[in-house]
Design an enzyme around this catalytic site. Sequence first.
Site, PDB file in Angstrom:
ATOM      1  N   ASP A  57      -1.521  -5.623  -0.572  1.00 17.27           N
ATOM      2  CA  ASP A  57      -1.427  -5.999   1.143  1.00 17.27           C
ATOM      3  C   ASP A  57      -2.850  -4.902   0.926  1.00 17.27           C
ATOM      4  O   ASP A  57      -3.582  -4.357   0.381  1.00 17.27           O
ATOM      5  CB  ASP A  57      -0.616  -4.181   1.036  1.00 17.27           C
ATOM      6  CG  ASP A  57       0.500  -3.680   2.370  1.00 17.27           C
ATOM      7  OD1 ASP A  57       0.056  -4.692   3.335  1.00 17.27           O
ATOM      8  OD2 ASP A  57       1.134  -2.996   1.839  1.00 17.27           O
ATOM      9  N   GLU A  84       9.385  -4.291  10.908  1.00  9.51           N
ATOM     10  CA  GLU A  84       9.587  -3.236  10.065  1.00  9.51           C
ATOM     11  C   GLU A  84       9.767  -1.687  11.386  1.00  9.51           C
ATOM     12  O   GLU A  84       9.288  -1.641  12.213  1.00  9.51           O
ATOM     13  CB  GLU A  84       8.745  -2.349   9.853  1.00  9.51           C
ATOM     14  CG  GLU A  84       8.505  -1.246   8.888  1.00  9.51           C
ATOM     15  CD  GLU A  84       7.803  -0.543   8.078  1.00  9.51           C
ATOM     16  OE1 GLU A  84       7.130  -1.122   7.843  1.00  9.51           O
ATOM     17  OE2 GLU A  84       7.668   0.795   7.313  1.00  9.51           O
ATOM     18  N   GLU A 114      -1.619  -5.361   8.626  1.00  8.80           N
ATOM     19  CA  GLU A 114      -0.618  -4.951   9.835  1.00  8.80           C
ATOM     20  C   GLU A 114      -1.867  -5.231  11.547  1.00  8.80           C
ATOM     21  O   GLU A 114      -2.962  -4.884  11.298  1.00  8.80           O
ATOM     22  CB  GLU A 114      -0.844  -3.214   9.296  1.00  8.80           C
ATOM     23  CG  GLU A 114       0.138  -2.652   8.136  1.00  8.80           C
ATOM     24  CD  GLU A 114       0.702  -1.095   8.221  1.00  8.80           C
ATOM     25  OE1 GLU A 114       0.179  -0.814   9.157  1.00  8.80           O
ATOM     26  OE2 GLU A 114       0.835  -0.276   7.227  1.00  8.80           O
ATOM     27  N   LYS A 150      -1.693  -8.899   2.390  1.00  7.99           N
ATOM     28  CA  LYS A 150      -0.205  -8.962   4.356  1.00  7.99           C
ATOM     29  C   LYS A 150      -1.604  -8.301   4.883  1.00  7.99           C
ATOM     30  O   LYS A 150      -2.264  -6.977   4.681  1.00  7.99           O
ATOM     31  CB  LYS A 150       0.685  -8.510   3.900  1.00  7.99           C
ATOM     32  CG  LYS A 150       1.423  -7.507   4.933  1.00  7.99           C
ATOM     33  CD  LYS A 150       2.353  -7.213   4.718  1.00  7.99           C
ATOM     34  CE  LYS A 150       2.719  -5.591   3.934  1.00  7.99           C
ATOM     35  NZ  LYS A 150       1.859  -4.729   4.969  1.00  7.99           N
ATOM     36  N   ASP A 164       0.711  -1.313   0.200  1.00 10.00           N
ATOM     37  CA  ASP A 164      -0.203  -0.075   0.225  1.00 10.00           C
ATOM     38  C   ASP A 164       0.946   1.394   0.009  1.00 10.00           C
ATOM     39  O   ASP A 164      -0.075   2.414   0.056  1.00 10.00           O
ATOM     40  CB  ASP A 164      -0.360  -0.241   0.815  1.00 10.00           C
ATOM     41  CG  ASP A 164      -0.464   0.005   2.529  1.00 10.00           C
ATOM     42  OD1 ASP A 164       1.066  -0.132   2.884  1.00 10.00           O
ATOM     43  OD2 ASP A 164      -0.926  -0.279   3.531  1.00 10.00           O
ATOM     44  N   SER A 165       1.785   0.813   0.236  1.00 13.34           N
ATOM     45  CA  SER A 165       3.247   1.986   0.034  1.00 13.34           C
ATOM     46  C   SER A 165       2.695   2.900  -2.018  1.00 13.34           C
ATOM     47  O   SER A 165       3.575   3.964  -1.615  1.00 13.34           O
ATOM     48  CB  SER A 165       4.382   1.327  -0.406  1.00 13.34           C
ATOM     49  OG  SER A 165       4.546   0.382  -1.070  1.00 13.34           O
TER      50      SER A 165
HETATM   51  O1  KIV Z   1       3.408  -1.187   1.327  1.00 14.02           O
HETATM   52  C1  KIV Z   1       4.694  -1.117   1.917  1.00 14.02           C
HETATM   53  O2  KIV Z   1       5.729  -1.053   1.260  1.00 14.02           O
HETATM   54  C2  KIV Z   1       5.116  -1.970   3.088  1.00 14.02           C
HETATM   55  C3  KIV Z   1       6.218  -2.631   2.995  1.00 14.02           C
HETATM   56  C4  KIV Z   1       7.184  -1.569   3.804  1.00 14.02           C
HETATM   57  C5  KIV Z   1       6.600  -3.747   4.329  1.00 14.02           C
HETATM   58  O3  KIV Z   1       4.261  -2.057   3.786  1.00 14.02           O
END
Ligand code: KIV
Length: 281
Positions: A84, A183, A116, A114, A45-46
């Site tokens: 994500d 992280e 969080e 994934k 989600d970055s």
């Molecule tokens: O969204 C992302 O890029 C991440 C990484 C920082 C692991 O979750």
Amino acid sequence: MTNAKLDRLDELYRRGEPIVMITAYDYPSGRIVAAAGVDVILVGDSAAMTVLGYGSTRDISIDELLVLTRAVRRAVPDLPVIGDLTFGSYEDSNELAVRSARRFVDEGGVDAVKLEGAGAMLPRVRAILEAGIPVYGHVGLLPQSVRTREGYRARGREPSQAISIVKDADDLAAAGVSALIIEAVPTPVTKMITDRLRIPVIGIGAGLEAGGQVLVYHDVLGFGEGRLPRFVKQYASARTDLVSAVERWAADVRARTYPALEHTYPITAEAFAEVQRQVGR
Ligand code: KIV
């Protein structure tokens, strides 16, 4: 349920070989990281910041990330891809979490999702696993919970916070996650977690003791304009190189040196004479 692509990662872990994970967000970035031989791709989600220009990972919607996820999947049919779960797409109920995870599998073609955190998220993890979808956990700094710039500081530097990260990692492993992203935590805390668990621990800003490393594609390649986190090592200067390339092309256009003859399509003199005859000069 077995998944041959994810099994290969477990094999690397069993052999004690570092797992190389990187983010990708579209077809070209997927092709590039696959050509470079990475082991697994995270459609993170970055993308909110790196690709869509939002201020934080909280801003991207599941629909937006799914468009990017599909593009990555088209680029890398044979690599494991992790999707994500976006902010707001899983926290409120098990039903919501399972529905969103299913969308990532059915529409995005991912091998695992994934999410969080642990604690209140453990029932979400279990529900997604019960639906037959592998899950990656994420502990330490949780970007979806960050609301201020200071919020991006390392986690687990005081005992109470470190203990709670270790406990989160234990709980997620016990719930059955396939792997754990950790992280921005000090290396000894990473080592403690890595030693305790029997699943791959993939670090980002978590030192060398993790069983694998993940970084953001745009950070590795130097696309960014701002300051990078301490843990990033930049291996290219994409922004500088690309700006320079576009500048040189723009200069050629202004100087009328582009396009040159080799960039144009020929037509025979006879054919063009016929055009002139019919159209008039
Ligand atoms: O969204 C992302 O890029 C991440 C990484 C920082 C692991 O979750």
